[in-house]
Design a protein around this motif. Structure first.
Motif, PDB file in Angstrom:
ATOM      1  N   UNK A   1     -10.001   3.589   7.866  1.00  0.00           N
ATOM      2  CA  UNK A   1     -10.798   4.586   7.151  1.00  0.00           C
ATOM      3  C   UNK A   1     -10.516   4.635   5.655  1.00  0.00           C
ATOM      4  N   UNK A   2      -9.557   3.845   5.195  1.00  0.00           N
ATOM      5  CA  UNK A   2      -9.271   3.762   3.773  1.00  0.00           C
ATOM      6  C   UNK A   2      -8.334   4.834   3.249  1.00  0.00           C
ATOM      7  N   UNK A   3      -7.716   5.595   4.128  1.00  0.00           N
ATOM      8  CA  UNK A   3      -6.778   6.648   3.699  1.00  0.00           C
ATOM      9  C   UNK A   3      -5.435   6.059   3.286  1.00  0.00           C
ATOM     10  N   UNK A   4      -5.122   4.866   3.772  1.00  0.00           N
ATOM     11  CA  UNK A   4      -3.869   4.192   3.468  1.00  0.00           C
ATOM     12  C   UNK A   4      -4.162   2.703   3.355  1.00  0.00           C
ATOM     13  N   UNK A   5      -3.581   2.054   2.357  1.00  0.00           N
ATOM     14  CA  UNK A   5      -3.826   0.625   2.180  1.00  0.00           C
ATOM     15  C   UNK A   5      -2.535  -0.151   2.348  1.00  0.00           C
ATOM     16  N   UNK A   6      -2.667  -1.337   2.891  1.00  0.00           N
ATOM     17  CA  UNK A   6      -1.518  -2.220   3.031  1.00  0.00           C
ATOM     18  C   UNK A   6      -1.166  -2.764   1.662  1.00  0.00           C
TER      19      UNK A   6
ATOM     20  N   UNK B   1       3.692  -0.905   3.583  1.00  0.00           N
ATOM     21  CA  UNK B   1       2.964   0.160   2.904  1.00  0.00           C
ATOM     22  C   UNK B   1       3.826   0.685   1.767  1.00  0.00           C
ATOM     23  N   UNK B   2       3.217   0.957   0.618  1.00  0.00           N
ATOM     24  CA  UNK B   2       3.956   1.439  -0.548  1.00  0.00           C
ATOM     25  C   UNK B   2       4.447   2.861  -0.305  1.00  0.00           C
ATOM     26  N   UNK B   3       5.692   3.126  -0.670  1.00  0.00           N
ATOM     27  CA  UNK B   3       6.292   4.452  -0.467  1.00  0.00           C
ATOM     28  C   UNK B   3       5.481   5.560  -1.153  1.00  0.00           C
ATOM     29  N   UNK B   4       5.034   5.397  -2.412  1.00  0.00           N
ATOM     30  CA  UNK B   4       4.250   6.477  -3.038  1.00  0.00           C
ATOM     31  C   UNK B   4       2.959   6.798  -2.287  1.00  0.00           C
ATOM     32  N   UNK B   5       2.298   5.771  -1.740  1.00  0.00           N
ATOM     33  CA  UNK B   5       1.065   5.997  -0.975  1.00  0.00           C
ATOM     34  C   UNK B   5       1.340   6.770   0.308  1.00  0.00           C
ATOM     35  N   UNK B   6       2.417   6.393   0.987  1.00  0.00           N
ATOM     36  CA  UNK B   6       2.787   7.066   2.238  1.00  0.00           C
ATOM     37  C   UNK B   6       3.202   8.505   1.958  1.00  0.00           C
ATOM     38  N   UNK B   7       3.974   8.709   0.895  1.00  0.00           N
ATOM     39  CA  UNK B   7       4.430  10.057   0.549  1.00  0.00           C
ATOM     40  C   UNK B   7       3.250  10.951   0.181  1.00  0.00           C
TER      41      UNK B   7
END
Length: 66
Positions: free
Chosen positions: A33-38, A48-54
């Motif tokens: 759905x594009x909420x999180x990118x690899x 997954x990048x830590x800032x994106x996950x946080x």
């Protein structure tokens, strides 16, 4: 088997699932759905990048409180 060495500032899929508190299927849906990118890894073992996950974890927490 997850890779042992990942780039600093990144999480494996398993670590990301633990931070977000979601299942593997829910994590795949967040990516779809594009909420999180690899941000690296392979198709079978993405990072997954830590800032994106946080940021996603914070948004999910705020939505749960509201």
């Amino acid at each position: 088997m997850e890779p042992q060495f990942i780039r600093p500032g990144h999480l494996t899929a398993e670590q990301t699932r633990q931070v977000l508190g979601v299942s593997a299927g829910a994590l795949r849906n967040l990516v779809y759905r594009g909420r999180l990118t690899r941000s690296g890894g392979t198709e079978r073992h993405p990072y997954y990048a830590v800032p994106d996950v946080a940021a996603l974890a914070q948004a999910r927490q705020q939505r749960a409180v509201a």
